[in-house]
Design a protein around this motif. Structure first.
Motif, PDB file in Angstrom:
ATOM      1  N   ALA A  16      37.257  25.981  28.537  1.00 33.90           N
ATOM      2  CA  ALA A  16      37.209  27.434  28.957  1.00 33.90           C
ATOM      3  C   ALA A  16      38.658  27.362  29.144  1.00 33.90           C
ATOM      4  CB  ALA A  16      36.834  26.478  29.824  1.00 33.90           C
ATOM      5  N   ARG A  17      39.440  29.165  29.094  1.00 39.49           N
ATOM      6  CA  ARG A  17      41.059  29.484  28.964  1.00 39.49           C
ATOM      7  C   ARG A  17      41.920  28.737  30.143  1.00 39.49           C
ATOM      8  NH1 ARG A  17      40.092  33.986  25.217  1.00 39.49           N
ATOM      9  NH2 ARG A  17      40.940  32.923  23.156  1.00 39.49           N
ATOM     10  N   LYS A  18      42.615  28.375  30.050  1.00 39.12           N
ATOM     11  CA  LYS A  18      43.221  27.342  31.727  1.00 39.12           C
ATOM     12  C   LYS A  18      44.146  28.881  32.365  1.00 39.12           C
ATOM     13  CE  LYS A  18      41.086  23.508  32.132  1.00 39.12           C
ATOM     14  NZ  LYS A  18      40.117  23.318  33.161  1.00 39.12           N
ATOM     15  N   VAL A  19      43.656  29.475  33.142  1.00 37.75           N
ATOM     16  CA  VAL A  19      44.594  30.314  33.573  1.00 37.75           C
ATOM     17  C   VAL A  19      45.298  30.197  35.097  1.00 37.75           C
ATOM     18  CG1 VAL A  19      44.006  32.713  31.771  1.00 37.75           C
ATOM     19  CG2 VAL A  19      42.985  32.219  34.684  1.00 37.75           C
ATOM     20  N   PRO A  20      46.314  30.769  35.311  1.00 35.48           N
ATOM     21  CA  PRO A  20      47.043  30.288  37.020  1.00 35.48           C
ATOM     22  C   PRO A  20      46.298  31.364  37.866  1.00 35.48           C
ATOM     23  CG  PRO A  20      48.590  31.917  35.640  1.00 35.48           C
ATOM     24  CD  PRO A  20      47.252  31.334  34.897  1.00 35.48           C
ATOM     25  N   MET A  21      44.784  31.252  37.618  1.00 33.64           N
ATOM     26  CA  MET A  21      44.566  31.950  39.395  1.00 33.64           C
ATOM     27  C   MET A  21      43.464  31.280  39.385  1.00 33.64           C
ATOM     28  SD  MET A  21      44.590  35.508  36.944  1.00 33.64           S
ATOM     29  CE  MET A  21      43.875  36.397  38.698  1.00 33.64           C
ATOM     30  N   SER A  25      34.994  33.384  38.707  1.00 38.28           N
ATOM     31  CA  SER A  25      33.388  34.288  39.777  1.00 38.28           C
ATOM     32  C   SER A  25      33.968  33.398  41.353  1.00 38.28           C
ATOM     33  CB  SER A  25      33.092  32.359  39.190  1.00 38.28           C
ATOM     34  OG  SER A  25      33.175  31.250  40.462  1.00 38.28           O
ATOM     35  N   GLN A  26      35.363  33.374  41.415  1.00 35.82           N
ATOM     36  CA  GLN A  26      35.429  33.126  42.578  1.00 35.82           C
ATOM     37  C   GLN A  26      36.142  34.164  43.359  1.00 35.82           C
ATOM     38  OE1 GLN A  26      34.557  30.711  45.155  1.00 35.82           O
ATOM     39  NE2 GLN A  26      33.266  30.395  43.351  1.00 35.82           N
ATOM     40  N   SER A  27      36.448  35.609  42.186  1.00 39.05           N
ATOM     41  CA  SER A  27      37.570  36.960  42.422  1.00 39.05           C
ATOM     42  C   SER A  27      36.806  37.467  43.580  1.00 39.05           C
ATOM     43  CB  SER A  27      37.124  37.237  41.551  1.00 39.05           C
ATOM     44  OG  SER A  27      37.991  38.648  41.333  1.00 39.05           O
ATOM     45  N   LEU A  28      37.428  37.843  45.089  1.00 38.95           N
ATOM     46  CA  LEU A  28      36.907  38.353  46.469  1.00 38.95           C
ATOM     47  C   LEU A  28      36.675  39.756  45.695  1.00 38.95           C
ATOM     48  CD1 LEU A  28      36.426  39.343  49.186  1.00 38.95           C
ATOM     49  CD2 LEU A  28      39.171  39.099  49.680  1.00 38.95           C
ATOM     50  N   GLU A 164      43.607  53.625  49.987  1.00 35.93           N
ATOM     51  CA  GLU A 164      43.463  53.438  48.531  1.00 35.93           C
ATOM     52  C   GLU A 164      41.520  54.267  48.439  1.00 35.93           C
ATOM     53  OE1 GLU A 164      44.873  52.946  45.747  1.00 35.93           O
ATOM     54  OE2 GLU A 164      46.824  52.488  47.120  1.00 35.93           O
ATOM     55  N   THR A 165      42.224  55.387  47.518  1.00 33.54           N
ATOM     56  CA  THR A 165      40.712  56.364  47.108  1.00 33.54           C
ATOM     57  C   THR A 165      39.942  55.543  46.402  1.00 33.54           C
ATOM     58  OG1 THR A 165      41.677  58.265  46.191  1.00 33.54           O
ATOM     59  CG2 THR A 165      42.004  58.560  48.925  1.00 33.54           C
ATOM     60  N   ASP A 166      40.249  55.054  45.454  1.00 36.83           N
ATOM     61  CA  ASP A 166      40.031  54.693  44.104  1.00 36.83           C
ATOM     62  C   ASP A 166      38.616  53.509  44.764  1.00 36.83           C
ATOM     63  OD1 ASP A 166      40.869  52.679  40.549  1.00 36.83           O
ATOM     64  OD2 ASP A 166      39.153  53.751  41.863  1.00 36.83           O
ATOM     65  N   ALA A 167      37.322  53.429  44.375  1.00 41.62           N
ATOM     66  CA  ALA A 167      36.426  52.538  44.897  1.00 41.62           C
ATOM     67  C   ALA A 167      36.761  50.675  43.891  1.00 41.62           C
ATOM     68  CB  ALA A 167      35.442  53.624  44.758  1.00 41.62           C
ATOM     69  N   GLY A 168      37.021  51.147  43.316  1.00 41.25           N
ATOM     70  CA  GLY A 168      37.329  50.641  42.590  1.00 41.25           C
ATOM     71  C   GLY A 168      37.529  49.294  42.567  1.00 41.25           C
ATOM     72  N   GLY A 169      38.191  48.430  41.886  1.00 38.55           N
ATOM     73  CA  GLY A 169      39.224  47.116  41.829  1.00 38.55           C
ATOM     74  C   GLY A 169      38.721  45.345  40.908  1.00 38.55           C
ATOM     75  N   ASP A 170      40.802  45.210  40.791  1.00 43.10           N
ATOM     76  CA  ASP A 170      40.488  44.413  39.798  1.00 43.10           C
ATOM     77  C   ASP A 170      41.496  43.408  40.779  1.00 43.10           C
ATOM     78  OD1 ASP A 170      40.624  46.531  37.285  1.00 43.10           O
ATOM     79  OD2 ASP A 170      38.934  44.894  38.417  1.00 43.10           O
ATOM     80  N   ASP A 171      41.121  42.148  40.593  1.00 43.33           N
ATOM     81  CA  ASP A 171      41.903  41.090  40.608  1.00 43.33           C
ATOM     82  C   ASP A 171      42.929  40.232  39.759  1.00 43.33           C
ATOM     83  OD1 ASP A 171      40.293  38.090  41.814  1.00 43.33           O
ATOM     84  OD2 ASP A 171      39.789  39.445  40.341  1.00 43.33           O
TER      85      ASP A 171
END
Length: 171
Positions: A16-21, A25-28, A164-171
């Protein structure tokens, strides 16, 4: 000629890659999207049976809650981008489900309302929709569902939601 891999595609990593976040699976935003999708899977067949998309239903429900509303305000309350709303409104108007009039106070603004035909369609969809809500409440728990609504409202208020009016979302 030899086969080459599509550009940008890499073989799966062995570790698994290590990323600083936080873990994905824990992304709100993703958890909220997964929950939304699970809920909408319950409602989509009923909407399709009445020839409606999720966005069309959202617009009809928003219009049923008011006497009339300005187009940009409808985009805000229905969480739709302007170009999407314009396209959807054309279809709903062609089907006679919504009415558009010019605002008497400002001739440049369009005001929308639901038509009698639109209200009749809502009355047809509503019994199955309410039955689906009842099933969700029974399976998840009515108290937990009420608490979830309350917590989601509090989350939205605490982080200043509604802009915001965009129903999508990324984190």
């Amino acid at each position: 000629m030899s086969e080459s891999k599509p550009r940008g595609v890499r073989p799966p990593a062995k570790e698994a890659r290590k990323v600083p976040m936080r873990d994905f699976s824990q992304s709100l935003p993703m958890a909220l999207l997964r929950a939304r999708e699970a809920v909408m899977r319950q409602f989509r067949p009923n909407l399709r049976a009445h020839g409606l998309t999720e966005q069309q239903w959202r617009i009809l429900r928003a219009l049923a809650a008011v006497d009339a509303i300005e187009v940009t305000e409808l985009a805000r309350v229905a969480f739709l981008l302007g170009p999407s709303l314009s396209r959807i409104l054309r279809d709903l108007e062609a089907r006679g489900l919504v009415q558009r009039e010019v605002d008497a106070r400002d001739m440049r603004r369009g005001v929308l309302s639901i038509s009698t035909k639109g209200l009749k369609l809502i009355a047809q969809v509503a019994p199955n929709s309410e039955a689906i809500y009842a099933t969700i409440a029974r399976r998840y728990g009515a108290r937990k569902l009420a608490a979830l609504h309350k917590m989601l409202g509090e989350l939205e208020q605490s982080i200043g939601g509604g802009g915001e009016t965009d129903a999508g979302g990324d984190d």
